[in-house]
Design a protein around this motif. Structure first.
Motif, short mmCIF file in Angstrom:
data_model
loop_
_atom_site.label_atom_id
_atom_site.label_comp_id
_atom_site.label_asym_id
_atom_site.label_seq_id
_atom_site.Cartn_x
_atom_site.Cartn_y
_atom_site.Cartn_z
N THR A 38 5.48 30.68 -0.74
CA THR A 38 5.66 31.43 -1.98
C THR A 38 6.07 32.89 -1.77
OG1 THR A 38 3.27 31.89 -2.02
CG2 THR A 38 4.04 29.97 -3.24
N ALA A 39 6.13 33.36 -0.53
CA ALA A 39 6.50 34.76 -0.26
C ALA A 39 8.02 34.94 -0.24
CB ALA A 39 5.90 35.21 1.07
N ASP A 40 8.44 36.19 -0.35
CA ASP A 40 9.87 36.53 -0.28
C ASP A 40 10.30 36.94 1.13
OD1 ASP A 40 10.81 36.08 -2.92
OD2 ASP A 40 9.80 37.90 -3.58
N ARG A 41 9.51 37.82 1.74
CA ARG A 41 9.86 38.29 3.09
C ARG A 41 8.65 38.91 3.77
NH1 ARG A 41 14.54 40.26 3.54
NH2 ARG A 41 15.42 39.36 1.65
N ILE A 42 8.74 39.03 5.09
CA ILE A 42 7.68 39.64 5.90
C ILE A 42 8.22 40.96 6.45
CG2 ILE A 42 6.08 39.36 7.83
CD1 ILE A 42 5.82 37.18 5.68
N GLU A 97 13.40 28.51 -4.48
CA GLU A 97 12.53 27.57 -3.79
C GLU A 97 11.08 28.03 -3.74
OE1 GLU A 97 16.64 26.93 -1.87
OE2 GLU A 97 15.60 28.42 -3.08
N ASN A 98 10.85 29.35 -3.53
CA ASN A 98 9.46 29.81 -3.45
C ASN A 98 8.78 29.78 -4.82
OD1 ASN A 98 11.00 31.97 -4.33
ND2 ASN A 98 10.23 33.42 -2.83
N MET A 99 9.53 29.98 -5.91
CA MET A 99 8.95 29.84 -7.24
C MET A 99 8.65 28.37 -7.53
SD MET A 99 7.74 30.98 -10.03
CE MET A 99 8.18 32.71 -10.19
N ALA A 100 9.55 27.47 -7.10
CA ALA A 100 9.31 26.04 -7.27
C ALA A 100 8.04 25.61 -6.52
CB ALA A 100 10.51 25.24 -6.77
N ALA A 101 7.89 26.11 -5.29
CA ALA A 101 6.68 25.81 -4.52
C ALA A 101 5.43 26.34 -5.22
CB ALA A 101 6.79 26.39 -3.11
N LEU A 122 -1.25 33.52 -4.63
CA LEU A 122 -0.92 32.30 -3.88
C LEU A 122 -0.55 32.64 -2.44
CD1 LEU A 122 1.23 30.16 -6.36
CD2 LEU A 122 -1.12 29.76 -5.64
N VAL A 123 0.20 33.72 -2.25
CA VAL A 123 0.56 34.16 -0.90
C VAL A 123 -0.71 34.48 -0.11
CG1 VAL A 123 1.79 35.90 0.47
CG2 VAL A 123 2.80 35.05 -1.65
N GLY A 124 -1.65 35.16 -0.77
CA GLY A 124 -2.93 35.47 -0.12
C GLY A 124 -3.67 34.21 0.27
N ARG A 125 -3.66 33.22 -0.62
CA ARG A 125 -4.33 31.94 -0.32
C ARG A 125 -3.67 31.24 0.86
NH1 ARG A 125 -4.31 27.77 -5.10
NH2 ARG A 125 -2.74 26.58 -3.94
#
Length: 383
Positions: free
Chosen positions: A54-58, A176-180, A17-20
């Motif tokens: 959906t990501a955690d950090r950059i 929140e990112n898991m909810a998204a 999903l992050v890739g998308r």
């Protein structure tokens, strides 16, 4: 602007999903287990930080190399041009991890990495003795995997799931990112009804509303790299302005969250109001079995209790049966239910269309998906 190799980290199971999301932003990437790898400048970092749901950090990849001895780790770390990343007064704690590597002592790897950086910066900045470390925070990580060393610099600070709207939460809140991610894994479109029957503090509904309005999830927060002296903060101002222009605040959404606990409903309302979405979501206290609707082609997303605690299993499985009784007749609705109970289908009394393995924190869960009928195709109108 300087170009970097970048990593967007993610929970196992949602890295695709992050890739998308990155590709939707026009950023090419490669997806690996737990992360997406991409390249860009500080504007790319700002865009990813602001928009990734959906990501955690950059993280910036500062260095990559092989090392099987502490001397090798020291010398190759010291050879990195740290002055390009860290000012003289930078505070730079070093965390670490080691998996299947010759250098298995994490504490030693951290200490040697830190010492090598100090030596390099002391030479460059002509400092003798300790570096002050009184300036901005630059968190580093030295990670070893099968003797390959990757040193990264965190640009995010508090994880991206911290959107800034959660005033209060329940006992076992969904990040929140898991909810998204749960919303993005459905077939929901913003012109259709959306319903969470066990909404708790409202996170899934709020994330759906953010998606429906095309509001950048990071719009209401700051990121650690904005405090760095070597970062032009006008880049972030530009990306925020562009994000605000892309938001659709006028669209009317049909999103509802219910919960048996009236206290949680009040918390959900406050959280939605905090981010300005109080009018976009209907929250009300209601038992799951009391749900009825004449609407069609909606989506139900639920993260019910898992029954992990002693004595809860029976009551939770009764809830799953209730879900089946109430939702099975809604044949045009699609239902997506997240639980760690692999026996869920037996109690819901219907085999899922599809299952997807996800990790809710450290808990291995399945997303049980029941796809509804597709709406009839609209006849083409004559031009």
């Amino acid at each position: 602007m300087k170009q970097y190799k970048l990593i967007a980290t993610a929970a196992s199971g949602i890295e695709a999903l992050v890739g998308r999301e990155l590709r939707d932003l026009g950023i090419e990437c490669e997806v690996e287990n737990g992360r997406a790898i991409f390249y860009g400048d500080m504007e790319t970092i700002a865009k990813a930080s602001l928009w990734l749901r959906t990501a955690d950090r950059i993280k910036i990849v500062v260095g990559e190399f092989k090392a099987t001895t502490f001397e090798e780790l020291f010398e190759k770390t010291k050879a990195i041009p740290w002055e390009d990343f860290l000012p003289m007064d930078a505070e730079f704690p070093v965390s670490g991890k080691s998996i299947k590597s010759t250098l298995f002592s994490v504490s030693d790897c951290q200490a040697i990495t830190k010492k090598a950086i100090v030596n390099r910066l002391s030479d460059v900045y002509h400092r003798y003795g300790r570096l002050p470390e009184t300036g901005a925070l630059y968190p580093l990580e030295v990670a070893l995997l099968k003797d390959k060393v990757t040193i990264t610099l965190d640009t995010t600070g508090p994880s991206l799931f911290k959107r800034g709207y959660r005033i209060d939460k329940g006992g076992a809140p969904l990040k929140e990112n898991m909810a998204a991610a749960l919303v993005m894994l459905t077939n929901w479109r913003k012109d259709r009804p959306f319903y969470d029957p066990v909404c708790g503090s409202g996170t899934i509904c709020i994330e759906a509303a953010l998606i429906g309005h095309n509001i950048a999830p990071g719009f209401n927060r700051d990121f650690l790299c904005e405090s760095w002296t070597n970062v032009d903060t006008s880049v972030f101002d530009k990306v925020r302005t562009e994000a605000d222009e892309q938001a659709d605040y006028d669209i009317e959404l049909d999103i509802m969250g219910t919960d048996i606990d009236g206290r949680m409903i009040e918390i959900a309302k406050k959280n939605a109001e905090e981010i300005g979405l109080g009018d976009s979501i209907t929250f009300k206290q209601m038992q799951l079995k009391d749900f009825t609707t004449t609407k069609e082609y909606g989506v139900i997303v639920a993260n019910p209790p898992y029954g992990e605690r002693l004595g809860e299993e029976q009551s939770v499985r009764e809830l799953y049966k209730e879900m089946g009784d109430v939702y099975r007749p809604l044949d045009t609705w699609s239902k997506y239910i997240l639980t760690s109970d692999l026996e869920f289908e037996n109690f819901y009394c219907q085999r899922a269309t599809k299952k997807r393995k996800l990790y809710n924190g450290a808990i291995r869960t399945d997303l049980f998906q029941y796809w509804g009928k597709r709406p009839p195709r609209q006849p083409k109108t004559e031009a």
